[in-house]
Design a protein around this motif. Structure first.
Motif, PDB file in Angstrom:
ATOM      1  N   SER A 171       0.818  -1.309   0.072  1.00 41.99           N
ATOM      2  CA  SER A 171      -0.121  -0.094   0.063  1.00 41.99           C
ATOM      3  C   SER A 171       0.654   1.078  -0.023  1.00 41.99           C
ATOM      4  CB  SER A 171      -0.800  -0.040   1.279  1.00 41.99           C
ATOM      5  OG  SER A 171      -0.032  -0.050   2.535  1.00 41.99           O
ATOM      6  N   SER A 172       2.225   1.058  -0.011  1.00 42.49           N
ATOM      7  CA  SER A 172       3.178   2.317   0.103  1.00 42.49           C
ATOM      8  C   SER A 172       2.494   3.375   1.425  1.00 42.49           C
ATOM      9  CB  SER A 172       2.805   3.278  -1.282  1.00 42.49           C
ATOM     10  OG  SER A 172       3.335   2.579  -2.143  1.00 42.49           O
ATOM     11  N   TRP A 173       2.369   2.515   2.548  1.00 41.62           N
ATOM     12  CA  TRP A 173       1.716   3.137   3.652  1.00 41.62           C
ATOM     13  C   TRP A 173       0.768   4.055   3.664  1.00 41.62           C
ATOM     14  CZ3 TRP A 173       4.070   1.433   8.292  1.00 41.62           C
ATOM     15  CH2 TRP A 173       5.255   0.780   8.387  1.00 41.62           C
ATOM     16  N   ASN A 174      -0.361   3.608   2.542  1.00 41.40           N
ATOM     17  CA  ASN A 174      -1.547   4.513   2.465  1.00 41.40           C
ATOM     18  C   ASN A 174      -2.612   3.600   3.224  1.00 41.40           C
ATOM     19  OD1 ASN A 174      -3.865   5.759   1.952  1.00 41.40           O
ATOM     20  ND2 ASN A 174      -3.675   5.547  -0.282  1.00 41.40           N
ATOM     21  N   TYR A 175      -2.879   4.075   4.342  1.00 43.43           N
ATOM     22  CA  TYR A 175      -4.007   3.306   5.285  1.00 43.43           C
ATOM     23  C   TYR A 175      -5.383   3.500   4.665  1.00 43.43           C
ATOM     24  CZ  TYR A 175      -5.767   8.005   7.414  1.00 43.43           C
ATOM     25  OH  TYR A 175      -6.170   9.113   7.773  1.00 43.43           O
ATOM     26  N   ARG A 176      -5.719   4.211   3.758  1.00 45.13           N
ATOM     27  CA  ARG A 176      -7.033   4.191   2.962  1.00 45.13           C
ATOM     28  C   ARG A 176      -6.729   3.589   1.694  1.00 45.13           C
ATOM     29  NH1 ARG A 176     -10.653   7.234   5.549  1.00 45.13           N
ATOM     30  NH2 ARG A 176      -9.905   8.887   7.255  1.00 45.13           N
ATOM     31  N   ALA A 177      -5.817   2.860   1.288  1.00 43.81           N
ATOM     32  CA  ALA A 177      -5.656   2.210   0.171  1.00 43.81           C
ATOM     33  C   ALA A 177      -6.775   1.203  -0.234  1.00 43.81           C
ATOM     34  CB  ALA A 177      -4.267   1.601  -0.071  1.00 43.81           C
ATOM     35  N   ALA A 204     -11.132   0.927   9.426  1.00 50.96           N
ATOM     36  CA  ALA A 204     -11.112   1.542   8.295  1.00 50.96           C
ATOM     37  C   ALA A 204     -10.393   2.978   8.339  1.00 50.96           C
ATOM     38  CB  ALA A 204     -12.416   1.691   7.518  1.00 50.96           C
ATOM     39  N   THR A 205     -10.168   3.525   9.264  1.00 49.52           N
ATOM     40  CA  THR A 205      -9.781   4.800   9.644  1.00 49.52           C
ATOM     41  C   THR A 205      -8.481   5.111  10.497  1.00 49.52           C
ATOM     42  OG1 THR A 205     -11.264   5.388  11.518  1.00 49.52           O
ATOM     43  CG2 THR A 205     -11.945   5.865   9.240  1.00 49.52           C
ATOM     44  N   ASN A 206      -8.194   3.880  11.132  1.00 49.09           N
ATOM     45  CA  ASN A 206      -7.171   3.953  12.319  1.00 49.09           C
ATOM     46  C   ASN A 206      -5.897   2.976  11.759  1.00 49.09           C
ATOM     47  OD1 ASN A 206      -5.249   3.969  14.610  1.00 49.09           O
ATOM     48  ND2 ASN A 206      -6.975   3.777  15.902  1.00 49.09           N
ATOM     49  N   PRO A 207      -4.669   3.666  11.443  1.00 47.35           N
ATOM     50  CA  PRO A 207      -3.743   2.947  10.850  1.00 47.35           C
ATOM     51  C   PRO A 207      -3.027   1.937  12.049  1.00 47.35           C
ATOM     52  CG  PRO A 207      -2.982   5.168  11.090  1.00 47.35           C
ATOM     53  CD  PRO A 207      -4.425   5.031  11.307  1.00 47.35           C
ATOM     54  N   ALA A 208      -3.137   2.453  13.280  1.00 44.67           N
ATOM     55  CA  ALA A 208      -2.486   1.568  14.511  1.00 44.67           C
ATOM     56  C   ALA A 208      -3.545   0.328  14.426  1.00 44.67           C
ATOM     57  CB  ALA A 208      -2.776   2.596  15.789  1.00 44.67           C
ATOM     58  N   THR A 209      -5.020   0.459  14.303  1.00 42.01           N
ATOM     59  CA  THR A 209      -5.763  -0.825  14.356  1.00 42.01           C
ATOM     60  C   THR A 209      -5.009  -1.969  13.068  1.00 42.01           C
ATOM     61  OG1 THR A 209      -7.478   0.402  15.162  1.00 42.01           O
ATOM     62  CG2 THR A 209      -8.040  -1.696  14.277  1.00 42.01           C
ATOM     63  N   GLN A 210      -4.916  -1.268  11.969  1.00 40.70           N
ATOM     64  CA  GLN A 210      -4.412  -2.001  10.953  1.00 40.70           C
ATOM     65  C   GLN A 210      -3.096  -2.710  11.188  1.00 40.70           C
ATOM     66  OE1 GLN A 210      -4.722   0.345   7.028  1.00 40.70           O
ATOM     67  NE2 GLN A 210      -6.658   1.002   7.798  1.00 40.70           N
TER      68      GLN A 210
END
Length: 238
Positions: A171-177, A204-210
């Motif tokens: 994802s190139s560090w795109n948490y909304r990819a 869907a909105t929190n990169p830490a959760t991902q």
């Protein structure tokens, strides 16, 4: 004994019997294998009965006759010894092969058990070293640098580079990819993205959760992020 040029005609039947027995020794050994042993003694007697007396043989050849008889005895004994040695060697080789097979099996089982223990220890270490995703304050948006900083605090240091490389490719560090051709979503391109809900409702909105979900997925499925990266290199997915 020799007296002048006269040779005594003393019967040497005993010697002839011994010589005949020696001559037939090889046949007797062979006969044991073929089941034909009963006639060996009779053959020796018959041979002795019709044998030329030692006294009838010229004096110069008597030593040769005796030597030939002894040589035949030695040959028969050598054949029997060779057969025994061969049998012993084959049995020894069979036993050694069986021992080697058992040793290899035990070594393989031990290596497998040690690998499992290392994998489990790595999982435990990874989980204990991570920071809980909920400890990060939520924001309306995140920069790549902020997301990477979160990842460094969640992912064990010795696994971060592998983890980071996978995220770069996915994802190139795109948490909304959001993959337009599938339901893959987020940093890890989870498919479908909703499976990340196991790590938090704000997936869907929190990169830490991902990140938390991605680390758990790599540990559970592959043992560690680095093992997940090894698989990715071989298959272009993880």
């Amino acid at each position: 004994m020799l007296e002048g040029n006269r040779v005594s005609r003393i019967s040497v039947r005993g010697f002839a019997v011994a010589s005949a027995t020696a001559v037939t020794a090889v046949g007797a050994v062979t006969g044991v294998a073929s089941g034909n042993t009963a006639s060996s003694s009779d053959d020796a007697e018959a041979t002795a009965a019709g044998a030329t007396l030692l006294a009838d043989i010229p004096a110069g050849a008597q030593a040769q006759v005796q030597t030939a008889s002894l040589t035949q005895q030695a040959d028969s004994q050598a054949i029997a010894a060779d057969a025994t040695a061969k049998k012993d060697a084959e049995e020894s080789a069979r036993k050694q092969a069986a021992k080697d097979a058992v040793a290899k099996q035990k070594a393989a089982e031990k290596a497998e058990q040690e690998a499992k223990e290392r994998k489990e220890a790595l999982k435990v270490a990874s989980r204990s070293a991570t920071r809980d995703a909920s400890s990060f304050p939520t924001q309306s948006s995140y920069t790549v640098a902020e997301i990477q900083a979160m990842a460094r605090q969640i992912v064990p240091a010795d696994q971060f580079q592998c983890f980071s490389t996978i995220v770069d490719h996915e994802s190139s560090w795109n948490y909304r990819a959001d993959n337009p051709t599938s339901d893959a979503y987020g940093l890890m391109q989870a498919l479908p993205g909703s499976k990340m809900s196991s790590a938090g409702a704000d997936w869907a909105t929190n990169p830490a959760t991902q990140i938390k979900w991605g680390l758990g997925y790599m540990n559970d499925r592959y043992g560690s992020p680095c093992e997940a990266w090894n698989f990715w290199q071989a298959n272009n997915y993880y």
